[in-house]
Design an enzyme around this catalytic site. Structure first.
Site, short mmCIF file in Angstrom:
data_model
loop_
_atom_site.label_atom_id
_atom_site.label_comp_id
_atom_site.label_asym_id
_atom_site.label_seq_id
_atom_site.Cartn_x
_atom_site.Cartn_y
_atom_site.Cartn_z
CD GLU A 39 16.26 -22.60 58.17
OE1 GLU A 39 15.58 -21.92 57.40
OE2 GLU A 39 17.39 -23.02 57.91
NE ARG A 273 8.55 -12.71 54.38
CZ ARG A 273 9.50 -13.26 55.17
NH1 ARG A 273 10.33 -12.53 55.85
NH2 ARG A 273 9.62 -14.55 55.25
CE LYS A 283 14.77 -16.66 61.05
NZ LYS A 283 14.73 -18.12 61.00
P1 ATP Z 1 14.78 -17.31 56.61
O1 ATP Z 1 15.25 -16.23 55.72
O2 ATP Z 1 15.81 -17.82 57.54
O3 ATP Z 1 13.92 -18.35 55.98
P2 ATP Z 1 12.38 -16.42 57.85
O4 ATP Z 1 12.23 -15.04 58.35
O5 ATP Z 1 11.52 -16.90 56.76
O6 ATP Z 1 13.87 -16.49 57.55
P3 ATP Z 1 11.59 -18.71 59.44
O7 ATP Z 1 12.25 -19.20 60.67
O8 ATP Z 1 11.54 -19.61 58.27
O9 ATP Z 1 12.31 -17.36 59.08
O10 ATP Z 1 10.16 -18.19 59.79
C1 ATP Z 1 9.27 -18.82 60.68
C2 ATP Z 1 7.87 -18.38 60.41
O11 ATP Z 1 7.75 -16.97 60.57
C3 ATP Z 1 7.47 -18.69 58.99
O12 ATP Z 1 6.17 -19.27 59.01
C4 ATP Z 1 7.46 -17.37 58.30
O13 ATP Z 1 6.48 -17.33 57.31
C5 ATP Z 1 7.15 -16.39 59.44
N1 ATP Z 1 7.72 -15.07 59.18
C6 ATP Z 1 9.01 -14.80 58.89
N2 ATP Z 1 9.16 -13.48 58.65
C7 ATP Z 1 7.94 -12.91 58.79
C8 ATP Z 1 7.43 -11.57 58.68
N3 ATP Z 1 8.22 -10.55 58.35
N4 ATP Z 1 6.12 -11.37 58.91
C9 ATP Z 1 5.32 -12.39 59.24
N5 ATP Z 1 5.73 -13.66 59.36
C10 ATP Z 1 7.02 -13.94 59.14
MG MG Z 2 11.93 -19.15 56.13
#
Ligand code: ATP
Ligand code: MG
Length: 585
Positions: A39, A273, A283
């Site tokens: 996102e 994660r 984020k």
């Molecule tokens: P938000 O809180 O904005 O949703 P987010 O960290 O989930 O933040 P996204 O942009 O939705 O951010 O994440 C993009 C992809 O990265 C998603 O598929 C998510 O599962 C993966 N991702 C996010 N954080 C992690 C992490 N700590 N480890 C592994 N994958 C991650």
């Molecule tokens: Mg997310």
């Protein structure tokens, strides 16, 4: 502990893909298709790097494809700056989406058309509850939710209201389109979830075209479906959303409105994660650090963002290696930052040219060295890599050494310089300290007086006398001034979110995470463009990295210019990972 430096963990997702390919689950000849769906509401962090390596790496392994898809369904938080940074970061990590760049917003029209079908089938209704009322009526894990008073609206009324939402007749928050599923469903995500909300906001891609936007959950599964994603790999928090994605897809299929030409459905697999000690992975909180000016920006070298890590001097190779070594876990866990640093040191040790830099200079005058004479000494660029060759370093009567390499009164086991003691200058001569000049007013040491033994060029005494310590140095006349930035963890605690009840996570910020040293003295080759160029040709991103002997690995900072050199310490030399791994065995 999930990984030691030498083992490669098993990979349950690749095992699933192997089995799918063996059984032709998606039809013979179907290419493995994954996607990375960020996102664009912030900069990516090292957790995302793990996800990128997993998704793009899996596609690469199976000769498939990986899509880069911006999940841009919330225009109030999304910005072009973030979109650009995401692309830069994925490329920097060494991956390429080729022609496969997509956006959830590419599907806004299709999602809207499908929404009309949901309404016509009596599977969606316009609800006038406020967002607060909707969430209050959700119920809980132990109690059912309450049906909306607007749930019984006729198809005609719903079509009319949804059309008016679409046309912009209603203010933000006044209406939503909700799926009509089951307010008593054991999975809260299926209790009449919101499909559309009203947002009078311009979108980075669709501009002012829409004032209703699909919810992430209504867009995500169908985006995968439309793109022919075979394996939709995501983190564990989406496990409970999967039944909803499937429900939407099932309904659309039952309306006879499936995307043409796609005979299979995306299947979702969840992994834990990534958490890394001392690193913040939210984020939202990273944005707060930037807004509070607790750091210098998204690319501050202390940030766990890919932009920050890059500026700090990490290599994409070491991050890919790290992602590989930690593998994919099914349960939440935290990886020690020392493993990340270990991967980095392994890479830098092999590739980083050595150089001499004195961070806290102390002038040394070599009294018996002829005034005005300059010698060029041969220095090995990288003992780990003979092909890196040698370079010349100038030597003269005045040099700088580190302040900490001299002790007026040496403590026990101190083998470096002290009055009457002899040390070896790296690539140079043996010198002996004969005196100390002090500021008469303060008593502070101003410079050292030494003598050198001309018979010891290269560092060995012909009489075989033993000299334990070797110290680095820089010739004073040729030294180049530099600023050097030293970093420590941005958060003092292993878990940055670990605070006493009622306390703010920001109380864990390390007040000493940055130390700026000015007036550092570095060898002239670091300022000479030829050397910098030959160094940067080793690095895919053009960022020159070095090992400053005895001080760690450093890179040239983005702010550095030929008039004003700035270096970041990427990581120290000491590897604590091996010790940690041994402890956990
Ligand atoms: P938000 O809180 O904005 O949703 P987010 O960290 O989930 O933040 P996204 O942009 O939705 O951010 O994440 C993009 C992809 O990265 C998603 O598929 C998510 O599962 C993966 N991702 C996010 N954080 C992690 C992490 N700590 N480890 C592994 N994958 C991650
Ligand atoms: Mg997310």
């Amino acid at each position: 502990m999930t990984a030691t430096p030498s083992t490669r963990p098993s990979h349950f997702i690749h095992e699933i893909i192997d089995e799918d390919l063996r059984t032709n689950r998606n039809g013979a000849g179907t290419q493995v298709a994954t996607r990375f769906p960020p996102e664009p509401n912030g900069y990516l962090h090292i957790g995302h790097a793990k996800s990128i390596c997993l998704n793009f790496g899996t596609a690469r392994k199976y000769n498939g494809r990986c899509h880069l898809r911006m999940d841009d369904t919330n225009p109030t938080k999304e910005e072009q700056e973030y979109i650009d940074s995401i692309k830069q970061d994925v490329r920097w990590l060494g991956f390429d989406w080729g022609a496969h760049e997509y956006h959830a917003s590419d599907y806004f029209e299709q999602l809207y058309q499908w929404a009309l079908l949901f309404i016509k089938a009596g599977k969606a209704y316009v609800c006038d509850l406020t967002p607060e009322e909707v969430s209050k009526s959700r119920g809980s894990l132990t109690s059912p939710g309450k049906e909306s008073p607007f749930r019984g609206r006729s198809v005609a009324e719903n079509l009319d209201l949804f059309e008016r939402m679409h046309k912009g007749e209603f203010p933000d928050g006044s209406h939503t389109l909700r799926a009509k599923i089951d307010m008593a469903h054991p999975n809260l995500n299926l209790r009449d979830p919101v499909m559309y909300r009203i947002l009078h906001a311009d979108h980075p891609r669709t501009g002012g075209k829409w004032c209703i936007y699909p919810m992430y959950d209504y867009a995500h599964g169908q985006s995968d479906w439309l793109e022919g994603i075979t394996h939709s790999i995501c983190t564990l928090e989406f496990e409970d959303h999967k039944p909803l994605y499937d429900w939407y897809i099932d309904q659309i299929a039952s309306f006879g409105a499936a995307p043409p030409g796609i005979a299979y459905r995306p299947r979702q697999y969840e992994f834990a994660r990534l958490n890394v000690t001392h690193m913040m992975m939210s984020k939202r909180k990273l944005l707060q650090l930037v807004q509070d000016k607790a750091v210098r920006g998204w690319d501050d070298p202390r940030m766990p963002t890919i932009a920050g890590i890059r500026r700090r001097g990490f290599t994409p190779e070491s991050l890919r290696d790290f992602a590989d070594r930690i593998g994919v876990a099914k349960r939440e866990n935290t990886i020690e930052i020392e493993l990340l640093e270990h991967c980095l040191r392994e890479d830098l040790n092999k590739r980083a040219p050595r150089a001499m830099a004195v961070l806290r200079p102390l002038k040394v005058v070599i009294e018996n060295y002829p005034q005005g004479q300059i010698e060029e000494l041969d220095a090995v660029n990288n003992p780990e890599d003979p092909s890196a060759g040698t370079r010349k370093v100038p030597f003269g009567r005045e040099i700088y050494i580190e302040q900490e390499d001299f002790a007026q009164v040496p403590p026990p086991k101190y083998f470096r310089l002290s009055p009457g003691k002899e040390v070896r200058l790296r690539w140079g001569y043996l010198i002996t300290c004969t005196g100390v000049t002090k500021d008469p007013a303060t008593g502070a040491i101003q410079e050292l007086r030494c003598t050198y033994d001309p018979a010891t060029r290269g560092g060995n005494a012909p009489d075989g006398r033993k000299v334990k310590a070797t110290i680095h140095w820089v010739a004073a006349a040729q030294a180049v001034d530099a600023q050097v930035r030293l970093y420590d963890h941005l958060f003092t605690k292993d878990d940055p979110n670990d605070v006493p009840e009622g306390a703010d996570w920001r109380s864990n910020i390390n007040p000493k995470s940055l130390e700026v040293l000015t007036g550092c003295k570095v060898e002239p080759s670091l300022a000479a463009p030829t050397h910098a160029n030959s160094a940067s040709s080793r690095w895919t991103d053009g960022i020159a990295r070095y090992q400053f002997e005895r001080q760690g690995y450093f890179c040239v900072d983005a702010e550095s210019t030929s008039d004003r050199l700035v270096f970041n310490r990427t990581v120290t030399l000491r590897d604590t990972w091996a010790k940690l791994a041994a402890k956990s065995d």
